[in-house]
Motif scaffolding. Sequence first.
Motif, PDB file in Angstrom:
ATOM      1  N   LEU A 149       1.279  -1.063   0.594  1.00 30.68           N
ATOM      2  CA  LEU A 149       0.414  -0.058   0.159  1.00 30.68           C
ATOM      3  C   LEU A 149       0.584   0.920   0.213  1.00 30.68           C
ATOM      4  O   LEU A 149       1.792   1.275   0.219  1.00 30.68           O
ATOM      5  N   THR A 150       0.175   2.414  -0.659  1.00 26.14           N
ATOM      6  CA  THR A 150       1.407   4.011  -0.271  1.00 26.14           C
ATOM      7  C   THR A 150       0.103   4.665  -0.207  1.00 26.14           C
ATOM      8  O   THR A 150      -1.158   4.919  -1.019  1.00 26.14           O
ATOM      9  N   GLN A 151       0.071   5.887   0.215  1.00 32.56           N
ATOM     10  CA  GLN A 151      -0.700   6.551   1.035  1.00 32.56           C
ATOM     11  C   GLN A 151      -1.055   7.555  -0.487  1.00 32.56           C
ATOM     12  O   GLN A 151      -0.079   8.085  -0.919  1.00 32.56           O
ATOM     13  N   VAL A 152      -2.009   8.346  -0.760  1.00 37.68           N
ATOM     14  CA  VAL A 152      -2.513   9.102  -1.494  1.00 37.68           C
ATOM     15  C   VAL A 152      -2.927  10.191  -1.404  1.00 37.68           C
ATOM     16  O   VAL A 152      -2.703  11.400  -2.023  1.00 37.68           O
ATOM     17  N   GLY A 153      -3.454  10.025   0.100  1.00 33.10           N
ATOM     18  CA  GLY A 153      -4.178  11.339   0.420  1.00 33.10           C
ATOM     19  C   GLY A 153      -5.053  10.597   1.672  1.00 33.10           C
ATOM     20  O   GLY A 153      -5.013   9.701   2.338  1.00 33.10           O
ATOM     21  N   THR A 154      -5.598  12.350   2.123  1.00 35.94           N
ATOM     22  CA  THR A 154      -6.509  11.986   3.827  1.00 35.94           C
ATOM     23  C   THR A 154      -7.519  13.186   3.207  1.00 35.94           C
ATOM     24  O   THR A 154      -7.525  14.230   2.676  1.00 35.94           O
ATOM     25  N   ARG A 192      -2.649   0.699  -4.172  1.00 33.61           N
ATOM     26  CA  ARG A 192      -1.660  -0.111  -3.863  1.00 33.61           C
ATOM     27  C   ARG A 192      -0.828   0.020  -4.957  1.00 33.61           C
ATOM     28  O   ARG A 192      -0.852   0.649  -6.223  1.00 33.61           O
ATOM     29  N   LYS A 193       0.439  -0.490  -5.001  1.00 37.73           N
ATOM     30  CA  LYS A 193       1.719  -0.378  -5.446  1.00 37.73           C
ATOM     31  C   LYS A 193       1.690  -0.744  -7.275  1.00 37.73           C
ATOM     32  O   LYS A 193       2.567   0.346  -8.097  1.00 37.73           O
ATOM     33  N   HIS A 194       0.567  -1.241  -7.177  1.00 34.41           N
ATOM     34  CA  HIS A 194       0.661  -2.739  -8.312  1.00 34.41           C
ATOM     35  C   HIS A 194       0.879  -1.389  -9.768  1.00 34.41           C
ATOM     36  O   HIS A 194      -0.936  -1.026  -9.873  1.00 34.41           O
TER      37      HIS A 194
END
Length: 239
Positions: free
Chosen positions: A122-127, A139-141
Amino acid sequence: MHKKILNMVCAITLMTGVGTVDADMVILKSGEMFQTQRAWKENGTVNYINNGQVVRVNEADVERLIHAPGPVEAPPAPEHRTPADTHPPAEGLPLSAPSPDGDETGYLDLKWGQPPSLIKDLTQVGTDAAYGGVQQYTRKHKKKRFARALVDDIVFGFWENGLYTILVEVSNFSDFMNLKAEAFRLFDVGTRNDEDVEKYYWLDKGTDRMLAYDFDSDTGFLWMRSRALHERVRARYPD
């Protein structure tokens, strides 16, 4: 293709009707998503009915407005439900058979309430600021799949460090049909109110689900939410 992520992290507000339930949908850029008896544009605002009152939001804050072709009949609740398995549905939302495991998402053996550290890649993209902050991860894929269906993106929403929502997005009807097939395979056939509208509902023991496709924008999604976490959210942030 660049595609704006829809962060469905808040409640689906469903209206109660007598005999019929309209199905206009207002999706805000903040992630809130409202199903309503009627929604319309007027003088730079999007208006919709909520609890018998007209709510107005700036059109610039609206990600998408989806109109149903007409009223839809609310089907009867399914039979053979024991008292232990019976949960009151969200207003106007039809039920399908409950899943046996209330904390299971039905996807990749994930459980509602899991922290992001326990989910790989997982990579965070926002809040999102809603409900005190909902963190969104993807997901990083490069190629993303929901089961066997190729999709544009999968966004995981975490409230208070627990998995709260999952949103799966597609941008063409072919991919939507593959996503629909996988959703039906995993969760059984969803409840459909109108044969002319690609919109399906599930209200399982621990998960609310909705699958929909909008032909005007050529976009579709599968949205899932933890019922237990949402009860905690509503207790802290009542409507």
